[in-house]
Design an enzyme around this catalytic site. Sequence first.
Site, PDB file in Angstrom:
ATOM      1  N   GLU A 111       0.868  -1.197   0.000  1.00 25.76           N
ATOM      2  CA  GLU A 111       0.000   0.000   0.000  1.00 25.76           C
ATOM      3  C   GLU A 111       0.890   1.228   0.000  1.00 25.76           C
ATOM      4  OE1 GLU A 111      -3.244   0.421   3.026  1.00 25.76           O
ATOM      5  OE2 GLU A 111      -2.676   2.537   2.951  1.00 25.76           O
ATOM      6  N   PHE A 141      -3.285  20.803   4.543  1.00 26.04           N
ATOM      7  CA  PHE A 141      -2.140  20.560   5.427  1.00 26.04           C
ATOM      8  C   PHE A 141      -0.909  20.138   4.636  1.00 26.04           C
ATOM      9  CE2 PHE A 141       0.336  17.311   7.764  1.00 26.04           C
ATOM     10  CZ  PHE A 141       0.983  18.171   8.639  1.00 26.04           C
ATOM     11  N   HIS A 189      -9.004   1.937  -0.365  1.00 29.92           N
ATOM     12  CA  HIS A 189      -8.108   2.771   0.453  1.00 29.92           C
ATOM     13  C   HIS A 189      -8.897   3.920   1.083  1.00 29.92           C
ATOM     14  CE1 HIS A 189      -5.019   5.756   1.404  1.00 29.92           C
ATOM     15  NE2 HIS A 189      -4.184   4.743   1.461  1.00 29.92           N
ATOM     16  N   ASP A 233       2.687   1.713   3.946  1.00 30.36           N
ATOM     17  CA  ASP A 233       1.983   2.996   3.829  1.00 30.36           C
ATOM     18  C   ASP A 233       2.967   4.131   3.600  1.00 30.36           C
ATOM     19  OD1 ASP A 233      -0.322   4.409   3.450  1.00 30.36           O
ATOM     20  OD2 ASP A 233      -0.994   4.366   5.523  1.00 30.36           O
TER      21      ASP A 233
HETATM   22 MN    MN Z   1      -2.336   4.488   2.617  1.00 33.02          MN
END
Ligand code: MN
Length: 347
Positions: free
Chosen positions: A9, A40, A182, A308
């Site tokens: 991922e 952000f 996701h 991630d």
């Molecule tokens: Mn992710």
Amino acid sequence: MSHRRIATEEAFAPPELLQLYRTMLHDGEGDKGFQSLWGFYLGSTAERPRAVVRRLADLGAERIADMDAAGIDHQVLALTAPGTNVFDPATARTMATLTNDMAAQAVRDHPDRFTALAAVAWQDALHDNADAAVAELERAVRRLGMCGVIANSHVQGAYLDDQRFWPVLEAAELLDVPVYLHPNTPNDRMLDPLHDAGLDGAIYGFAVETGMHLLRIITSGVFDRFPRLRLVVGHLGEALPFWLPRIDHFHAAQVASGRYPAMKALQLRPSDYLRRNVWYATSGMAWQPGIMFVRDVIGADRVLYAMDYPYQYVPDEVRVQDELPLDAVAMREFYEGIATRLFHLTV
Ligand code: MN
């Protein structure tokens, strides 16, 4: 080491897409979650968000150096959230094509280090044009060699239980590629109480939004219609594995009582689909008790490694997972074998 580490991922973003995000932020477009998240990352001058944005756009030297430093042999790349979901259909289509071409080039340049999930303009399906999304998925899989399709959760408040999306799910089933569900930021109807407390993002809001999305997919009967469709979720299943008995109990009770028109009888219990049709990546959840729990209640053959990157680029988390109480065969499955079969990887 007798196995490779495949991370499943791992996010990227074309510079052109990030530039469109900057324009949308400037013009006040997109939903409140988009403004919060990307306001952000693209607006902050702090070191971490600047590094995340720089790494997202890189599919070359810096990314590979980071992989080497963390012991990652291979990344399954996916367009970062919310991907093309925030655009009008024509822009989404253009950006999905550009994204797929960029990812395919990276895979050609580094076939041992990268494979990629396809991006598609899911909103085409909401505008009587699902064929266009299906065509791009077919191009990405058949001509570019992509190994799945990324769904960055809701599309401007629409979820994949909406039958207008189902031609794309049907195509994924026919092409035998998984859909990676996701997180996205919660849509405007559910954002405020999370955002007010700073809870809308990865800390918790993503899991609330994406776990709900997966349940909507299950309870709408998607897997009765497409029984061989395979879904992948990150973050150890967005908390759903912890809820299996309660979900099953109240699903049966609510179907029996006819309380909700949308909740129809299914062929199986919700937990059966969570075991039959869904795979679970450990992205952002380098936590032994959680990983072992999901292996126990879902199945050891359904839990696979993800980092991630670049959002949670913490090389020490690889060490945590190297120390899981697994023998060499099980460790090889966790890091390499399950991903290789799930995505039909050939390198
Ligand atoms: Mn992710």
